[in-house]
Design an enzyme around this catalytic site. Structure first.
Site, short mmCIF file in Angstrom:
data_model
loop_
_atom_site.label_atom_id
_atom_site.label_comp_id
_atom_site.label_asym_id
_atom_site.label_seq_id
_atom_site.Cartn_x
_atom_site.Cartn_y
_atom_site.Cartn_z
N ASP A 106 0.84 -1.20 0.00
CA ASP A 106 0.00 0.00 0.00
C ASP A 106 0.88 1.26 0.00
O ASP A 106 1.47 1.62 1.02
CB ASP A 106 -0.89 -0.05 1.26
CG ASP A 106 -1.73 1.20 1.42
OD1 ASP A 106 -1.62 2.11 0.57
OD2 ASP A 106 -2.47 1.27 2.42
N TYR A 153 7.41 -14.94 -8.21
CA TYR A 153 8.41 -14.75 -7.15
C TYR A 153 9.79 -14.48 -7.75
O TYR A 153 10.45 -13.50 -7.41
CB TYR A 153 8.42 -15.99 -6.26
CG TYR A 153 9.33 -15.93 -5.05
CD1 TYR A 153 9.20 -14.91 -4.11
CD2 TYR A 153 10.30 -16.90 -4.83
CE1 TYR A 153 10.03 -14.87 -2.98
CE2 TYR A 153 11.12 -16.87 -3.71
CZ TYR A 153 10.99 -15.85 -2.79
OH TYR A 153 11.80 -15.81 -1.68
N ALA A 185 10.56 -13.46 -10.70
CA ALA A 185 10.60 -12.20 -11.46
C ALA A 185 10.67 -11.00 -10.52
O ALA A 185 11.45 -10.06 -10.76
CB ALA A 185 9.37 -12.09 -12.36
N SER A 186 9.89 -11.03 -9.43
CA SER A 186 9.88 -9.87 -8.53
C SER A 186 11.23 -9.71 -7.84
O SER A 186 11.72 -8.60 -7.65
CB SER A 186 8.77 -10.01 -7.48
OG SER A 186 9.03 -11.10 -6.61
N LYS A 187 11.85 -10.83 -7.47
CA LYS A 187 13.13 -10.75 -6.77
C LYS A 187 14.26 -10.37 -7.74
O LYS A 187 15.16 -9.61 -7.38
CB LYS A 187 13.45 -12.08 -6.08
CG LYS A 187 12.55 -12.37 -4.88
CD LYS A 187 12.91 -11.48 -3.70
CE LYS A 187 12.22 -11.93 -2.43
NZ LYS A 187 12.64 -11.18 -1.24
N1 NAP Z 1 12.08 -18.95 3.81
C1 NAP Z 1 12.73 -19.21 2.69
O1 NAP Z 1 12.85 -20.37 2.26
C2 NAP Z 1 13.37 -18.07 1.93
C3 NAP Z 1 14.30 -18.37 0.94
C4 NAP Z 1 14.88 -17.33 0.21
C5 NAP Z 1 14.54 -16.02 0.49
N2 NAP Z 1 13.62 -15.74 1.46
C6 NAP Z 1 13.25 -14.34 1.68
O2 NAP Z 1 13.38 -14.02 3.05
C7 NAP Z 1 12.59 -12.87 3.34
C8 NAP Z 1 11.92 -13.07 4.68
O3 NAP Z 1 10.97 -14.11 4.58
P1 NAP Z 1 10.84 -15.30 5.65
O4 NAP Z 1 11.33 -16.53 5.00
O5 NAP Z 1 11.42 -14.87 6.94
O6 NAP Z 1 9.24 -15.44 5.72
P2 NAP Z 1 8.16 -15.02 6.82
O7 NAP Z 1 8.43 -15.73 8.09
O8 NAP Z 1 6.85 -15.21 6.16
O9 NAP Z 1 8.43 -13.45 7.03
C9 NAP Z 1 8.05 -12.51 6.05
C10 NAP Z 1 8.08 -11.12 6.67
O10 NAP Z 1 7.72 -10.18 5.64
C11 NAP Z 1 6.70 -9.32 6.14
N3 NAP Z 1 5.76 -8.94 5.09
C12 NAP Z 1 5.10 -9.74 4.23
N4 NAP Z 1 4.24 -9.03 3.49
C13 NAP Z 1 4.37 -7.74 3.89
C14 NAP Z 1 3.74 -6.52 3.53
N5 NAP Z 1 2.76 -6.47 2.60
N6 NAP Z 1 4.11 -5.39 4.16
C15 NAP Z 1 5.07 -5.41 5.11
N7 NAP Z 1 5.70 -6.52 5.52
C16 NAP Z 1 5.34 -7.67 4.91
C17 NAP Z 1 5.97 -10.15 7.20
O11 NAP Z 1 5.40 -9.30 8.19
P3 NAP Z 1 3.82 -9.01 8.37
O12 NAP Z 1 3.08 -10.23 7.91
O13 NAP Z 1 3.68 -8.72 9.82
O14 NAP Z 1 3.58 -7.81 7.51
C18 NAP Z 1 7.09 -10.98 7.81
O15 NAP Z 1 7.69 -10.29 8.88
C19 NAP Z 1 11.63 -12.72 2.16
O16 NAP Z 1 12.02 -11.61 1.37
C20 NAP Z 1 11.80 -14.01 1.38
O17 NAP Z 1 11.57 -13.85 0.01
C21 NAP Z 1 13.04 -16.73 2.20
#
Ligand code: NAP
Length: 266
Positions: free
Chosen positions: A65, A153, A155-157
């Site tokens: 938003d 996913y 593409a966005s990253k």
């Molecule tokens: N887990 C994996 O396997 C993996 C692998 C590679 C990269 N990553 C990357 O690691 C990063 C962290 O993800 P995670 O694995 O720790 O997952 P997670 O536990 O789901 O955490 C995602 C975080 O992003 C926040 N978020 C999501 N949508 C949002 C929005 N619209 N506005 C503001 N904050 C938002 C969430 O907070 P709220 O819901 O409170 O907003 C949450 O704190 C991501 O960028 C992900 O792409 C993860």
């Protein structure tokens, strides 16, 4: 180098869960200021044994938003002139075959993983420049090649990679650095909050693969922030392999991805 963190100003997006919450915990032992952001800002918690001179400021933000991002920028404490490290970490995943992915899934995924972070970084850039700060992006191995079943996913990253590389070059003479850390599968709630092809919340457990812990990833992100010229950081063989095979033999790489992930996108 641990002293690096003393008295620094650090922003963490996505601090309410997973890797962002682990970053908060890992940093909580230092006397520094953390501005922690997420939609669920009230669920951002510090461990009981945090440093007594740690200052935590929570700011609610919805990266999907634009007006919420403007609000978050305006709520940023005026007295904080510089940001030393901006952990660009928040994100969502999206699963589904390209042909099935609803356009709204592309839009929401890009809003969270690309447009939102770009707007937020632009809004805070004067402070990042003031401190000659660094932006450390939690990216993914799926940004290194278009992974089947992950078109939105991936593409966005990878779009974020390009934007952060452009920014890095443009701001080189101002001392701003930008690193992209390509994280492999990690045990977090990413698949709980992710989107399916129809736009519904996935609400899945992480796949039954060898998973990194959020703490391991958080420590790598912190280590990356300390490096002189970090650019594209990979964490294990999966990232290393994708990075090199893209140029060495994309046809072999695609065959391997097809075979290895077949069940995932069928
Ligand atoms: N887990 C994996 O396997 C993996 C692998 C590679 C990269 N990553 C990357 O690691 C990063 C962290 O993800 P995670 O694995 O720790 O997952 P997670 O536990 O789901 O955490 C995602 C975080 O992003 C926040 N978020 C999501 N949508 C949002 C929005 N619209 N506005 C503001 N904050 C938002 C969430 O907070 P709220 O819901 O409170 O907003 C949450 O704190 C991501 O960028 C992900 O792409 C993860």
């Amino acid at each position: 180098m641990k002293e690096f963190w003393n008295n620094k100003v650090v922003v963490i997006t996505g601090a309410s869960s997973g890797i962002g919450a682990a970053l908060l915990t890992e940093l909580s032992g230092y006397p520094l200021t953390i501005i922690a952001m997420a939609r669920r800002a009230d669920e951002i918690l510090l461990p009981a044994r945090s440093h007594s001179h740690l200052k935590l400021i929570r700011i609610a933000i919805d990266l999907q938003d634009p007006s919420s991002i403007d609000d978050a920028v305006s709520l940023f404490p005026k007295e904080i002139l510089g940001i030393d490290v901006f952990f660009n970490n928040a994100g969502i995943t999206a699963h589904g075959r390209f042909e099935d992915l609803h356009m709204d899934v592309f839009r929401k995924t890009f809003a969270t993983n690309f447009f939102g972070p770009v707007q937020l970084i632009q809004g805070l850039l004067d402070r990042i420049k003031f401190a000659k700060g660094r932006v450390v992006t939690t990216s993914t191995v799926s940004a290194l090649y278009g992974v089947p079943g992950r078109a939105a996913y991936s593409a966005s990253k990878s779009a974020m990679h390009a934007a952060m590389e452009s920014m890095r070059i443009e701001l080189m003479e101002e001392g701003v650095r930008s690193a992209l850390v390509c994280v492999p599968y990690t045990k977090t709630a990413l698949r709980k909050s992710g989107l399916g092809a129809d736009g519904k919340i996935l609400d899945e457990e992480q796949a039954n693969r060898k998973l990194k812990t959020p703490e391991e990833v958080a420590r790598l992100l912190m280590k990356t922030a300390l490096e002189e010229q970090p650019r594209l950081v990979t964490m294990d063989m999966s990232g290393f392999f994708l990075k090199w095979m893209r140029n060495l033999s994309p046809s072999l790489l695609e065959k391997i991805l097809f075979k290895k992930l077949y069940r995932d996108f069928h």
